[in-house]
Design a protein around this motif. Structure first.
Motif, PDB file in Angstrom:
ATOM      1  N   ASP A  89       2.880   2.869  -2.140  1.00  0.00           N
ATOM      2  CA  ASP A  89       2.765   3.447  -3.225  1.00  0.00           C
ATOM      3  C   ASP A  89       1.678   4.426  -3.183  1.00  0.00           C
ATOM      4  O   ASP A  89       1.483   5.554  -3.563  1.00  0.00           O
ATOM      5  CB  ASP A  89       2.767   2.750  -4.661  1.00  0.00           C
ATOM      6  CG  ASP A  89       4.083   2.047  -4.735  1.00  0.00           C
ATOM      7  OD1 ASP A  89       5.281   2.731  -4.382  1.00  0.00           O
ATOM      8  OD2 ASP A  89       4.280   1.436  -5.560  1.00  0.00           O
ATOM      9  N   GLU A  90       0.483   3.783  -2.787  1.00  0.00           N
ATOM     10  CA  GLU A  90      -0.763   4.922  -2.742  1.00  0.00           C
ATOM     11  C   GLU A  90      -0.822   5.731  -1.589  1.00  0.00           C
ATOM     12  O   GLU A  90      -1.531   6.815  -1.647  1.00  0.00           O
ATOM     13  CB  GLU A  90      -2.122   3.638  -2.505  1.00  0.00           C
ATOM     14  CG  GLU A  90      -2.573   2.727  -3.443  1.00  0.00           C
ATOM     15  CD  GLU A  90      -3.586   1.656  -2.912  1.00  0.00           C
ATOM     16  OE1 GLU A  90      -4.653   2.043  -3.299  1.00  0.00           O
ATOM     17  OE2 GLU A  90      -3.367   0.959  -2.313  1.00  0.00           O
ATOM     18  N   LYS A 125       0.847  -1.140   0.016  1.00  0.00           N
ATOM     19  CA  LYS A 125      -0.102  -0.075   0.037  1.00  0.00           C
ATOM     20  C   LYS A 125       0.769   1.274   0.141  1.00  0.00           C
ATOM     21  O   LYS A 125       0.483   2.390   0.010  1.00  0.00           O
ATOM     22  CB  LYS A 125      -0.889  -0.017   1.289  1.00  0.00           C
ATOM     23  CG  LYS A 125      -2.070  -1.047   1.130  1.00  0.00           C
ATOM     24  CD  LYS A 125      -2.911  -0.893   2.490  1.00  0.00           C
ATOM     25  CE  LYS A 125      -3.807  -2.033   2.306  1.00  0.00           C
ATOM     26  NZ  LYS A 125      -4.787  -1.892   1.220  1.00  0.00           N
ATOM     27  N   PHE A 137      -5.015   4.494   4.675  1.00  0.00           N
ATOM     28  CA  PHE A 137      -4.715   3.330   3.708  1.00  0.00           C
ATOM     29  C   PHE A 137      -4.279   2.266   4.580  1.00  0.00           C
ATOM     30  O   PHE A 137      -4.379   1.048   3.860  1.00  0.00           O
ATOM     31  CB  PHE A 137      -3.770   3.921   2.840  1.00  0.00           C
ATOM     32  CG  PHE A 137      -4.046   4.736   1.676  1.00  0.00           C
ATOM     33  CD1 PHE A 137      -4.615   4.179   0.497  1.00  0.00           C
ATOM     34  CD2 PHE A 137      -4.306   6.217   1.627  1.00  0.00           C
ATOM     35  CE1 PHE A 137      -5.069   4.944  -0.407  1.00  0.00           C
ATOM     36  CE2 PHE A 137      -4.705   6.916   0.455  1.00  0.00           C
ATOM     37  CZ  PHE A 137      -5.221   6.416  -0.443  1.00  0.00           C
ATOM     38  N   LYS A 141     -11.908  10.656   0.765  1.00  0.00           N
ATOM     39  CA  LYS A 141     -11.408   9.396   1.296  1.00  0.00           C
ATOM     40  C   LYS A 141     -12.027   8.962   2.626  1.00  0.00           C
ATOM     41  O   LYS A 141     -12.581   7.753   2.467  1.00  0.00           O
ATOM     42  CB  LYS A 141      -9.777   9.636   1.722  1.00  0.00           C
ATOM     43  CG  LYS A 141      -9.141   8.565   2.207  1.00  0.00           C
ATOM     44  CD  LYS A 141      -9.304   7.173   0.900  1.00  0.00           C
ATOM     45  CE  LYS A 141      -8.387   6.183   1.319  1.00  0.00           C
ATOM     46  NZ  LYS A 141      -8.640   5.044   0.243  1.00  0.00           N
ATOM     47  N   GLU A 146       1.513   8.473  -2.969  1.00  0.00           N
ATOM     48  CA  GLU A 146       0.616   9.509  -3.904  1.00  0.00           C
ATOM     49  C   GLU A 146      -0.373  10.330  -3.266  1.00  0.00           C
ATOM     50  O   GLU A 146      -0.446  11.390  -3.628  1.00  0.00           O
ATOM     51  CB  GLU A 146       0.094   8.312  -4.912  1.00  0.00           C
ATOM     52  CG  GLU A 146      -0.628   9.272  -6.134  1.00  0.00           C
ATOM     53  CD  GLU A 146      -1.204   8.079  -7.031  1.00  0.00           C
ATOM     54  OE1 GLU A 146      -1.873   8.495  -8.063  1.00  0.00           O
ATOM     55  OE2 GLU A 146      -0.995   7.222  -6.919  1.00  0.00           O
ATOM     56  N   PHE A 147      -1.127   9.752  -2.450  1.00  0.00           N
ATOM     57  CA  PHE A 147      -2.339  10.279  -1.749  1.00  0.00           C
ATOM     58  C   PHE A 147      -1.592  11.520  -1.006  1.00  0.00           C
ATOM     59  O   PHE A 147      -2.340  12.662  -1.043  1.00  0.00           O
ATOM     60  CB  PHE A 147      -3.282   9.658  -1.029  1.00  0.00           C
ATOM     61  CG  PHE A 147      -4.341  10.193  -0.214  1.00  0.00           C
ATOM     62  CD1 PHE A 147      -5.629   9.883  -1.173  1.00  0.00           C
ATOM     63  CD2 PHE A 147      -4.171  10.934   0.869  1.00  0.00           C
ATOM     64  CE1 PHE A 147      -6.735  10.962  -0.515  1.00  0.00           C
ATOM     65  CE2 PHE A 147      -5.329  11.427   1.403  1.00  0.00           C
ATOM     66  CZ  PHE A 147      -6.636  11.559   0.840  1.00  0.00           C
ATOM     67  N   ALA A 196      -2.685  10.035   5.222  1.00  0.00           N
ATOM     68  CA  ALA A 196      -2.882   8.895   4.150  1.00  0.00           C
ATOM     69  C   ALA A 196      -2.335   7.510   4.879  1.00  0.00           C
ATOM     70  O   ALA A 196      -2.961   6.488   4.603  1.00  0.00           O
ATOM     71  CB  ALA A 196      -1.533   9.433   3.222  1.00  0.00           C
ATOM     72  N   GLU A 215       5.756  12.813  -2.230  1.00  0.00           N
ATOM     73  CA  GLU A 215       6.808  11.877  -2.669  1.00  0.00           C
ATOM     74  C   GLU A 215       8.100  12.259  -2.820  1.00  0.00           C
ATOM     75  O   GLU A 215       9.176  11.768  -2.748  1.00  0.00           O
ATOM     76  CB  GLU A 215       6.355  11.701  -4.363  1.00  0.00           C
ATOM     77  CG  GLU A 215       7.070  10.586  -5.106  1.00  0.00           C
ATOM     78  CD  GLU A 215       6.597  10.274  -6.327  1.00  0.00           C
ATOM     79  OE1 GLU A 215       7.176   9.094  -7.040  1.00  0.00           O
ATOM     80  OE2 GLU A 215       5.489  10.564  -6.802  1.00  0.00           O
TER      81      GLU A 215
END
Length: 424
Positions: A148-149, A146, A182, A208, A152-153, A178, A157
């Motif tokens: 990467d999600e 998870k 997530f 979200k 990104e959120f 985030a 980065e």
């Protein structure tokens, strides 16, 4: 299915001291406990009203709180500053223990109570993600699937391999939210911390949270002073006042109860520092759309200005300005004797200005008020930065949420004048 239950939750604090207090108090508690009796200091203490000076050194931040939260429900907890919201969330998150009562939960709880909650400043953003996941009981493989999600959120980065102590408060809260969202906790607890983020992130975060509750069936407990967010996001609401639950029900009804909870005395300004024999402004009163001191965007707004005139004034003029939080005048309204007669003889006059459809952006405002003779240019009185009030917007349309320093559109204003008495 009930996923969280609060039973008779109370939290007592001792004012002015750290810890439990004196050795004598600790010994007294021990003696009562040895005999199987209740803590004697639970029988004392006053309600948590921060605006009044109490006589007891003990205060109940929370008192006898009971509620249940079902799976997939979004519960909004609202109330004025000092009502006990953050204390309740800390107890739910097991940051602090209740003095009495018990919290029963099913599943993992992830909390976002303050900027950087659970983050280590010396560790990078990536390392903190793995640490938080481990605290929630997830394996490294689950977290990696998870990450990467999450990155990104959060929009962080570029800085994900930089120690979080170098992050701004906005970046920190982006990453913290985030992570909490997530890593799939069964219960997500969120305090007002989202207000630190910018408008774009707040929109993403609210979206979200809706996905979490409606799509994934997870539970969200949400504290905010943004009433539009509470109404759009929450299915149910609890209103706290002085550490007690004063309302529990639908989100719309909870917001209405909160906004009309009590009249704010700050909306009335009594002008005492003047010569009572000279012409002056006696009092300024704001009559907002909601009794709690809040003015709803797009609703009627009234200002009453009470004058004393010590005799006929040739060309009296009264005006007021509405200032934003940066003391910038946004609205200026003026009434002259040529439009409606006033101050033509000695007496007290009340001038009422009604803006039928006030459209200022959500935020904090205050008034400047002036009283002068427009012919001789003599200023009788001027009051500055008085009667602070808030514009709120419970409408769900996103483009009304944006705080700013501009008038939304032209206001429509009416003036009415009433003479209170005549002096012989």
């Amino acid at each position: 299915m009930t996923i969280l239950k609060a039973e008779n939750i109370s939290k007592q604090y001792r004012l002015g001291l750290v810890g439990t207090g004196t050795i004598s108090h600790d010994l007294n508690r021990w003696w009562y406990r040895m005999r199987g009796k209740e803590d004697p200091y639970l029988k004392v203490g006053e309600s948590n009203d921060r605006s009044t000076k109490g006589s007891s050194e003990y205060v109940w931040a929370l008192k006898d709180i009971n509620f249940e939260v079902k799976r997939g429900e979004v519960l909004g907890i609202i109330g004025k500053n000092g009502a006990g919201k953050s204390t309740l969330l800390k107890i739910l998150s097991k940051v602090t223990a209740p003095t009495t009562g018990e919290i029963k939960t099913r599943g993992r709880i992830a909390s976002l109570l303050e900027v950087g909650t659970g983050f280590h400043g010396e560790m990078t953003g990536r390392e903190n993600i793995f640490m938080n996941g481990a605290i929630l009981g997830m394996t490294k493989k689950e977290i990696a699937s998870k990450i990467d999600e999450i990155i990104e959120f959060s929009g962080c980065e570029r800085y994900i391999d930089t120690p979080v102590k170098r992050y701004s408060s906005g970046m920190t809260v982006r990453l913290a939210f985030a992570v909490a969202a997530f890593l799939e906790p069964e219960i997500l607890v969120i305090d007002e911390v989202l207000a630190v983020g910018d408008a774009e992130f707040q929109k993403k975060a609210i979206g979200k949270m809706q996905d979490i509750s409606r799509g994934d069936g997870r539970t969200v407990i949400f504290v905010s002073h943004n009433m539009a967010a509470v109404k759009s996001l929450c299915t149910r609401g609890i209103v706290l006042e002085h550490g007690k639950v004063v309302f529990e029900g639908g989100a719309d009804n909870a917001v209405e109860k909160y906004l009309n909870s009590e009249k704010e005395t700050s909306l009335i300004y009594e002008n005492t520092g003047v010569n009572s024999q000279s012409s002056h402004i006696r009092k300024v009163t704001i009559v907002p759309s909601n009794l709690g001191g809040f003015q709803e965007f797009g609703k009627t707004f009234e200002i009453n200005i009470e004058l004393y005139c010590n005799g006929k004034i040739e060309a009296p003029a009264v005006s007021y300005q509405i200032l934003n939080a940066n003391n910038q005048p946004l609205v200026h309204e003026l009434i002259l004797n040529s439009e409606k007669e006033f101050c033509d003889t000695q007496g007290i006059y009340i001038l009422s200005s009604t803006i039928r459809n006030i459209k200022l952006y959500q935020g904090s405002y205050k008034l400047n008020v002036f009283f002068a003779d427009n012919f001789s240019k003599i200023k009788f009185d001027g009051l500055y930065e008085i009667c602070p009030f808030d514009i709120i917007n419970t409408n769900k349309r996103e483009y009304y949420w944006k705080p700013g320093s501009a008038v939304y559109k032209e206001n429509e204003t009416n003036w009415n004048i009433k003479k209170v008495n005549e002096f012989s």
